[in-house]
Design a protein around this motif. Structure first.
Motif, short mmCIF file in Angstrom:
data_model
loop_
_atom_site.label_atom_id
_atom_site.label_comp_id
_atom_site.label_asym_id
_atom_site.label_seq_id
_atom_site.Cartn_x
_atom_site.Cartn_y
_atom_site.Cartn_z
N TYR A 1 -8.33 5.39 8.34
CA TYR A 1 -7.53 4.00 8.29
C TYR A 1 -6.21 3.58 7.56
N GLN A 2 -6.29 2.54 8.01
CA GLN A 2 -4.56 1.37 7.87
C GLN A 2 -3.91 2.10 6.65
N GLY A 3 -5.50 1.63 5.35
CA GLY A 3 -4.94 2.08 3.43
C GLY A 3 -4.89 3.66 3.56
N GLY A 4 -5.37 3.76 4.55
CA GLY A 4 -5.63 5.47 3.69
C GLY A 4 -4.09 5.79 4.38
N TYR A 5 -3.47 5.52 5.33
CA TYR A 5 -1.92 6.15 6.52
C TYR A 5 -1.34 5.30 5.58
N ASP A 6 -1.32 4.42 4.86
CA ASP A 6 -0.27 3.99 4.10
C ASP A 6 -0.29 4.14 2.17
N GLN A 7 -1.23 4.37 1.78
CA GLN A 7 -1.17 5.00 1.07
C GLN A 7 -1.46 6.82 1.03
N ILE A 8 -1.48 7.31 1.41
CA ILE A 8 -1.11 8.44 1.96
C ILE A 8 0.70 8.77 1.90
N GLY A 9 0.83 7.64 3.30
CA GLY A 9 1.94 8.13 3.72
C GLY A 9 3.34 7.75 2.77
N GLY A 10 3.04 6.98 1.97
CA GLY A 10 3.99 5.90 1.51
C GLY A 10 4.26 7.87 0.08
N PHE A 11 3.61 8.59 -0.49
CA PHE A 11 3.45 9.32 -0.96
C PHE A 11 4.06 11.11 -0.38
N VAL A 12 3.85 11.27 1.21
CA VAL A 12 4.33 12.05 1.75
C VAL A 12 5.85 12.38 2.16
N ASP A 13 6.16 10.70 2.18
CA ASP A 13 7.37 10.67 2.56
C ASP A 13 8.30 10.77 1.59
N SER B 1 0.99 -1.25 -0.18
CA SER B 1 0.14 0.05 0.08
C SER B 1 0.57 1.21 -0.32
N ARG B 2 2.18 1.41 0.57
CA ARG B 2 2.46 2.43 0.37
C ARG B 2 3.55 2.66 -0.99
N GLU B 3 3.72 1.56 -1.64
CA GLU B 3 4.37 1.72 -2.78
C GLU B 3 3.50 3.12 -3.75
N THR B 4 2.90 2.63 -3.47
CA THR B 4 1.39 3.06 -4.97
C THR B 4 2.03 4.93 -4.41
N GLY B 5 2.07 5.99 -3.46
CA GLY B 5 2.53 6.67 -3.71
C GLY B 5 3.92 7.05 -3.79
N GLN B 6 4.31 6.16 -2.97
CA GLN B 6 5.35 6.41 -4.12
C GLN B 6 6.60 6.42 -5.04
N ALA B 7 5.64 5.60 -5.71
CA ALA B 7 5.93 5.70 -7.13
C ALA B 7 5.64 7.28 -7.93
N ILE B 8 4.61 7.76 -7.18
CA ILE B 8 4.37 8.90 -8.21
C ILE B 8 5.43 10.79 -7.78
N ALA B 9 5.34 10.13 -6.33
CA ALA B 9 6.02 11.24 -5.56
C ALA B 9 7.17 11.91 -6.05
N GLU B 10 7.48 11.83 -7.23
CA GLU B 10 9.11 11.67 -7.50
C GLU B 10 8.12 12.85 -8.44
N HIS B 11 7.74 12.66 -9.35
CA HIS B 11 6.89 12.97 -10.24
C HIS B 11 5.92 13.78 -10.08
N VAL B 12 4.95 13.90 -8.87
CA VAL B 12 4.86 15.86 -8.94
C VAL B 12 5.88 16.39 -8.49
N HIS B 13 6.46 15.90 -7.69
CA HIS B 13 7.54 17.38 -7.22
C HIS B 13 8.46 17.63 -8.33
N THR B 14 8.68 17.50 -9.31
CA THR B 14 8.78 17.86 -10.33
C THR B 14 8.07 18.89 -11.55
N THR B 15 6.83 17.83 -10.93
CA THR B 15 5.71 18.96 -12.14
C THR B 15 5.48 19.50 -11.90
N VAL B 16 4.85 19.60 -10.60
CA VAL B 16 4.02 20.58 -9.67
C VAL B 16 4.82 21.87 -9.00
N ASP B 17 5.53 22.98 -9.37
CA ASP B 17 5.31 24.17 -9.11
C ASP B 17 4.73 24.48 -7.78
#
Length: 398
Positions: free
Chosen positions: A181-193, A155-171
């Motif tokens: 809930y746990q799924g939300g913590y993992d999905q969002i946490g993977g992106f945020v970290d 569940s953490r990998e989904t956000g991890q996979a796109i985080a760098e792209h969003v960082h370089t694309t969004v100004d």
């Protein structure tokens, strides 16, 4: 028009090539009366009610397509499938799993749509030494995965996979929101970290993700009003099922569509929710490990067969359900004439590369796929509104 028989042959051929390496398992303790060539009883635990019901329906369709194209057999054995409802995924999932084991005497359990369901049954299946092949959210809280496998994702990998792209694309800063809930913590946490480590900034007031009550939130407008006044240059979110429909439609109603780009996990627009969202979803960009327009041999067989049977393009839930049956087919074959729960579990661990419609993957040390992740955009694919692959983002897994 695609003729049924050639497509079926293609699927059988593709499936036959999926397991590149497998070895016979040992004869562990059995919870059924399997005999050589006899029937194996498998429990299919999926959401048949609640906010993820549509996901459960899609998982079953993918699972059943594999059985339909393999004469109802896995590993040469006739299969009896017993379906149980995980509902909202906590106590209901545990009760359903206990019934499958104690009353129905299943040899294997497959399925689940939510991380909560996995969290609820993890101890039970491990203590009973019954392999569980998960098809949905995989929480980060698992420590003993000796009998737990997933054909889906961490569940953490989904956000991890796109985080760098969003960082370089969004100004500018990004507003982050998801379910509490746990799924939300993992999905969002993977992106945020990953996003923050790359130098990204959150637009949330306190610099932390916003959480919406699970599973009861239907009115997102108060949260969307905060987003509108936050100065966010983009939004990243995780929602699925009925909550995804509500969030995307209300995002447009709040006047954010076209002004603040919306990014999310692929579940935000995956499956039947996309049709329910309609034009409100146009332009939404998501990250996922499958899209129906992927060009590989397995998907060129799978996608037309699914389209012909259900008159709609396949989605990831169909694929993870299909792949669960594919994995068990190879493992039961390798487990010998009289497969048991333990011999099947051992055989899963010895499977090699799996030629899936999402692209080739294999189980990593943590019993989840090492697999590619794709950036997708909702647009017309020439036939209908679809999640169209824009680019390959990365490969994750270990």
């Amino acid at each position: 028009m695609i003729r049924r028989r050639p497509v079926t042959r293609l699927l059988a051929t593709a499936a036959a090539a999926t397991i590149l390496a497998a070895a016979a398992g040992c004869s562990g303790s059995s919870i059924d009366d399997s005999t050589a060539g006899g029937t194996i009883k498998i429990g299919l635990l999926v959401p048949q009610s609640g906010p993820y019901k549509a996901i459960g329906d899609d998982l079953v369709k993918g699972w059943q397509l594999y059985l339909d194209t393999h004469d109802g057999k896995l590993g040469g054995h006739r299969v009896q499938v017993v379906t149980a409802d995980e509902a909202e995924g906590k106590q209901s999932a545990l009760n359903a799993a206990r019934k499958l084991l104690d009353k129905d005497k299943v040899t294997v359990i497959a399925g689940t749509g939510s991380a909560d369901a996995v969290e609820s049954i993890k101890t039970l299946v491990t203590e009973r030494k019954v392999p569980f092949v998960g098809t949905g959210g995989r929480p980060s809280t698992l420590t003993d995965v000796s009998y737990i496998w997933h054909t889906s994702w961490l569940s953490r990998e989904t956000g991890q996979a796109i985080a760098e792209h969003v960082h370089t694309t969004v100004d500018g800063p990004v507003y982050v929101i998801g379910p509490d809930y746990q799924g939300g913590y993992d999905q969002i946490g993977g992106f945020v970290d990953t996003f923050v480590k790359a130098g990204g900034k959150l637009a949330n007031d306190d610099g932390k993700p916003a959480w919406t009550p699970w599973p009861g939130t239907t009115n997102f407008l108060p949260y969307l009003n905060k987003i509108a006044s936050s100065g966010a240059k983009a939004v990243y979110c995780f929602y699925a099922g009925t909550m995804a429909v509500d969030f995307v439609k209300q995002y447009e109603q709040a006047g954010l569509k076209g002004k603040v780009p919306l990014y999310g996990t692929g579940f935000l627009t995956e499956g039947s929710v996309l049709a329910a969202q309609g034009a409100a979803a146009d332009g939404v960009q998501t990250v996922l490990n499958y899209a129906a327009n992927l060009d590989n041999a397995a998907n060129r067989a799978f996608a037309p067969a699914y389209q012909q049977k259900h008159q709609t393009a396949p989605n990831l839930y169909n694929v993870t359900g299909y792949d669960a049956a594919l994995v068990l087919d190879g493992a039961i074959t390798a487990a010998g004439d009289k497969p048991t729960s333990e011999s099947i579990n051992e055989a899963i661990g010895k499977l090699g590369a799996i030629d899936s419609p999402r692209g080739q993957w294999r189980f990593g040390a943590n019993h989840s796929p090492i697999q590619p992740w794709y950036l997708r955009k909702v647009q017309n694919d020439g036939r209908a509104r679809a999640n169209v692959v824009v680019q390959n983002l990365t490969t994750l897994g270990s």
